[in-house]
Enzyme design. Structure first.
Site, short mmCIF file in Angstrom:
data_model
loop_
_atom_site.label_atom_id
_atom_site.label_comp_id
_atom_site.label_asym_id
_atom_site.label_seq_id
_atom_site.Cartn_x
_atom_site.Cartn_y
_atom_site.Cartn_z
N ARG A 145 0.83 -1.22 0.00
CA ARG A 145 0.00 0.00 0.00
C ARG A 145 0.86 1.27 0.00
O ARG A 145 0.43 2.32 -0.45
CB ARG A 145 -0.90 0.02 1.23
CG ARG A 145 -1.87 -1.17 1.32
CD ARG A 145 -3.20 -0.82 0.70
NE ARG A 145 -4.21 -1.84 0.94
CZ ARG A 145 -5.09 -1.79 1.92
NH1 ARG A 145 -5.10 -0.79 2.77
NH2 ARG A 145 -5.99 -2.75 2.05
N ASP B 175 -16.19 9.54 7.21
CA ASP B 175 -15.09 8.58 7.20
C ASP B 175 -13.80 9.36 7.46
O ASP B 175 -13.77 10.59 7.31
CB ASP B 175 -15.01 7.87 5.83
CG ASP B 175 -14.29 6.53 5.92
OD1 ASP B 175 -14.97 5.48 5.95
OD2 ASP B 175 -13.04 6.51 5.98
C1 LIG Z 1 -14.37 -2.02 6.23
S1 LIG Z 1 -14.92 -0.37 5.99
C2 LIG Z 1 -16.60 -0.51 6.57
C3 LIG Z 1 -17.52 0.31 5.70
C4 LIG Z 1 -18.99 0.23 6.07
N1 LIG Z 1 -19.24 0.76 7.40
C5 LIG Z 1 -19.52 -1.17 5.97
O1 LIG Z 1 -19.77 -1.80 7.00
O2 LIG Z 1 -19.72 -1.67 4.86
C6 LIG Z 1 -14.11 0.50 7.35
C7 LIG Z 1 -14.07 2.01 7.16
O3 LIG Z 1 -13.66 2.61 8.38
C8 LIG Z 1 -12.87 3.74 8.09
N2 LIG Z 1 -12.06 4.09 9.27
C9 LIG Z 1 -10.96 3.45 9.76
N3 LIG Z 1 -10.51 4.07 10.85
C10 LIG Z 1 -11.31 5.13 11.08
C11 LIG Z 1 -11.34 6.15 12.05
N4 LIG Z 1 -10.43 6.23 13.03
N5 LIG Z 1 -12.32 7.08 11.97
C12 LIG Z 1 -13.24 7.03 10.98
N6 LIG Z 1 -13.26 6.09 10.03
C13 LIG Z 1 -12.31 5.14 10.07
C14 LIG Z 1 -12.05 3.30 6.88
O4 LIG Z 1 -11.55 4.41 6.14
C15 LIG Z 1 -13.09 2.48 6.10
O5 LIG Z 1 -13.72 3.23 5.10
#
Ligand SMILES: C[S@@+](CC[C@H](N)C(=O)[O-])C[C@H]1O[C@@H](n2cnc3c(N)ncnc32)[C@H](O)[C@@H]1O
Length: 265
Positions: free
Chosen positions: A38, A137
């Site tokens: 990445r 996000d």
């Molecule tokens: C696996 S995706 C889940 C997306 C959606 N909620 C779902 O369940 O389909 C996890 C998301 O969490 C976000 N994320 C990770 N750490 C975070 C943080 N500290 N604050 C806000 N968002 C975060 C990532 O950028 C990513 O888009």
């Protein structure tokens, strides 16, 4: 392993410690190759010789943090993922609960908040609903994608009512569909780090979806975030967590009403 750029265990440990500090995301030892792959595009872009120099650069240039975070988040999502949660939302409204404000925290590329908005429109029987869905996000790239609302047809075709909610692209946009303006209008996008002390969201929300992100945090961080999220939810509001995020030990604060769905007490 033969790699284009020099990459040591120490580089991996420094990078993951920095990620943990910025985002709360805790990467397991097994993620070393993932981190390398990445970060490689950033090394190329910045014309850096090895990963050590990249981490040095990152520590000295706060403007690189956004690229670093965007590179290392996992954004897997889909429309109506864990469909039972959208049934729970419909039933919540059909029971007479008023839903005006929903927060979809960690909304990734937008499939989840648009699924919430489609559910609200379906239950209301049209676009008359004045409900607002806040989609947030930490990753600015996925937020941009969500705000554009353009998805490949393979993702849109299986959806019910797709003709109501999407416009098919033509010409250079053939093979894609864009969320229609009326649905898009229900969403509002914000960059929010769940680790932040204060969330820039007005309290009194009716529903919070925070799914499949807590799994990246340690228990202590999860609990702190949950308490901050709950402070934004009204009493009797609906809290939806991801399938492996069980908060049954918080039964004094919220009552389970289905698979990882809760009502705030
Ligand atoms: C696996 S995706 C889940 C997306 C959606 N909620 C779902 O369940 O389909 C996890 C998301 O969490 C976000 N994320 C990770 N750490 C975070 C943080 N500290 N604050 C806000 N968002 C975060 C990532 O950028 C990513 O888009």
């Amino acid at each position: 392993m033969d790699r284009e750029f020099r990459y040591t265990q120490k580089d991996f440990n420094r990078a993951r410690a920095f990620l943990l500090q910025l985002t709360g995301i805790k990467l397991a030892d097994s993620k070393d190759s993932l981190v390398y792959s990445r970060l490689v595009p950033r090394l190329r872009k910045l014309q850096l010789e090895d990963v050590r120099r990249y981490v040095d650069y990152l520590e000295q240039h706060p403007e690189e943090e956004e690229h670093f975070i965007n590179a290392l988040t996992t954004n897997l999502t889909s429309f109506f993922r864990e469909p039972h949660h959208f049934d729970i939302l419909s039933e919540f409204i059909q029971r007479g609960e008023v839903v005006n404000r929903v927060w979809c925290a960690a909304s990734s590329t937008g499939e989840e908040p648009y699924s919430i908005a489609m559910t609200l429109v379906n239950v209301a029987g049209g676009f008359a609903s004045s409900a607002q869905v806040i989609a947030s996000d930490i990753d600015s790239n996925v937020l941009r994608h969500a705000s554009d609302g353009i998805y490949p047809l393979e993702k849109v075709n299986p959806l019910n009512n797709k003709k109501l909610f999407f416009k098919r692209g033509v010409g250079v946009n053939a093979g894609k569909a864009r969320v229609c303006a009326q649905l898009r209008k229900l969403l509002e996008f914000q960059k929010i780090n769940l680790l932040d002390e204060e969330y820039p969201v007005k309290a009194g929300l009716d529903v919070i979806f925070c799914r499949n992100v807590m799994i990246y945090f340690d228990k202590d961080t999860q609990e702190k975030i949950l308490l901050k999220l709950l402070s934004k939810l009204r009493t009797g509001g609906l809290y939806i967590a991801g399938h492996s995020e069980n908060f049954s030990h918080f039964s004094h604060l919220m009552k389970p009403i289905g698979r990882t769905a809760y009502i705030k007490l």
